[in-house]
Design an enzyme around this catalytic site. Structure first.
Site, PDB file in Angstrom:
ATOM      1  N   SER A  88     -10.025 -37.131  28.803  1.00 15.40           N
ATOM      2  CA  SER A  88     -10.821 -35.911  28.983  1.00 15.40           C
ATOM      3  C   SER A  88     -11.323 -35.382  27.646  1.00 15.40           C
ATOM      4  O   SER A  88     -12.196 -35.985  27.056  1.00 15.40           O
ATOM      5  CB  SER A  88     -10.113 -34.825  29.785  1.00 15.40           C
ATOM      6  OG  SER A  88     -11.076 -33.867  30.192  1.00 15.40           O
ATOM      7  N   HIS A 118     -13.203 -24.072  18.947  1.00 11.89           N
ATOM      8  CA  HIS A 118     -14.384 -23.236  18.712  1.00 11.89           C
ATOM      9  C   HIS A 118     -13.932 -22.106  17.789  1.00 11.89           C
ATOM     10  O   HIS A 118     -12.906 -21.480  18.048  1.00 11.89           O
ATOM     11  CB  HIS A 118     -14.926 -22.656  20.020  1.00 11.89           C
ATOM     12  CG  HIS A 118     -15.183 -23.689  21.061  1.00 11.89           C
ATOM     13  ND1 HIS A 118     -16.308 -24.483  21.061  1.00 11.89           N
ATOM     14  CD2 HIS A 118     -14.446 -24.081  22.124  1.00 11.89           C
ATOM     15  CE1 HIS A 118     -16.265 -25.307  22.096  1.00 11.89           C
ATOM     16  NE2 HIS A 118     -15.139 -25.084  22.750  1.00 11.89           N
ATOM     17  N   CYS A 135      -5.718 -36.246  31.331  1.00 11.40           N
ATOM     18  CA  CYS A 135      -5.245 -36.865  32.561  1.00 11.40           C
ATOM     19  C   CYS A 135      -4.297 -37.991  32.174  1.00 11.40           C
ATOM     20  O   CYS A 135      -4.407 -38.551  31.090  1.00 11.40           O
ATOM     21  CB  CYS A 135      -6.417 -37.438  33.359  1.00 11.40           C
ATOM     22  SG  CYS A 135      -7.632 -36.202  33.841  1.00 11.40           S
TER      23      CYS A 135
END
Length: 125
Positions: free
Chosen positions: A71, A76, A91
Site C-alpha cells: 500500500s 505531510h 496489507c
C-alpha cells in the site's frame, strides 16, 4: 491476512497520526524525509515500489510518499507550524505498520503525538 469475526476479514492495517512540535528544519529537509520514509519501509517489512516528494513553495511544507507493494507510507509537513501528519497503511501479515509509524515518530521527535488505528476489512459472501 488475519481472519475476522462473523465473516469479516481484515485485509489491511492503517496507522496514522498527527505530530505536534516537530523541528521545522527537519520538516523542510526533503532529503532527510525521503531517507526516513525509505527506512520506514524497511522497518515495516514492506517492498518499496516507488518514492516521490513535492515541495509546496520555497521553504514550504513537503509531501513524501512511498508506494509499497502492500500500500503506502506518507509524511505531510507544515514546518511553519512544527506539524506533520504520518500515514502508514499496509496489507499482509508480514508487515508491521505500527513499527514503521513509531520509527518515523522517533526521527521527527515531536513534542506530542496523536495516533489512530484502523482495520481495513471486507465481508465474505
Amino acid at each position: 491476512m488475519a481472519g475476522g469475526v462473523g465473516g469479516r476479514v481484515v485485509v489491511g492495517r492503517h496507522v496514522y497520526g498527527n505530530l505536534y512540535g516537530c523541528d521545522s528544519r527537519v520538516l523542510r529537509d526533503e532529503a532527510a524525509l525521503i531517507t526516513i520514509v525509505k527506512e520506514a519501509v524497511k522497518v515495516a517489512n514492506a517492498m518499496l515500489l516507488s518514492i516521490g516528494s513535492y515541495r509546496f513553495g520555497p521553504g514550504g511544507g513537503l509531501t513524501v510518499f512511498a508506494v509499497v507493494a502492500e500500500s503506502h507510507i506518507s509524511i505531510h509537513t507544515w514546518p511553519e507550524h512544527g506539524f506533520a501528519t504520518v500515514d502508514v497503511y499496509t496489507c499482509g501479515d508480514h508487515t508491521d505498520p505500527k513499527a514503521a509509524f513509531d520509527y518515523i515518530v522517533s526521527q521527527l521527535r515531536p513534542k506530542r503525538v496523536e495516533v489512530f488505528f484502523g482495520d481495513r476489512s471486507m465481508y465474505g459472501e
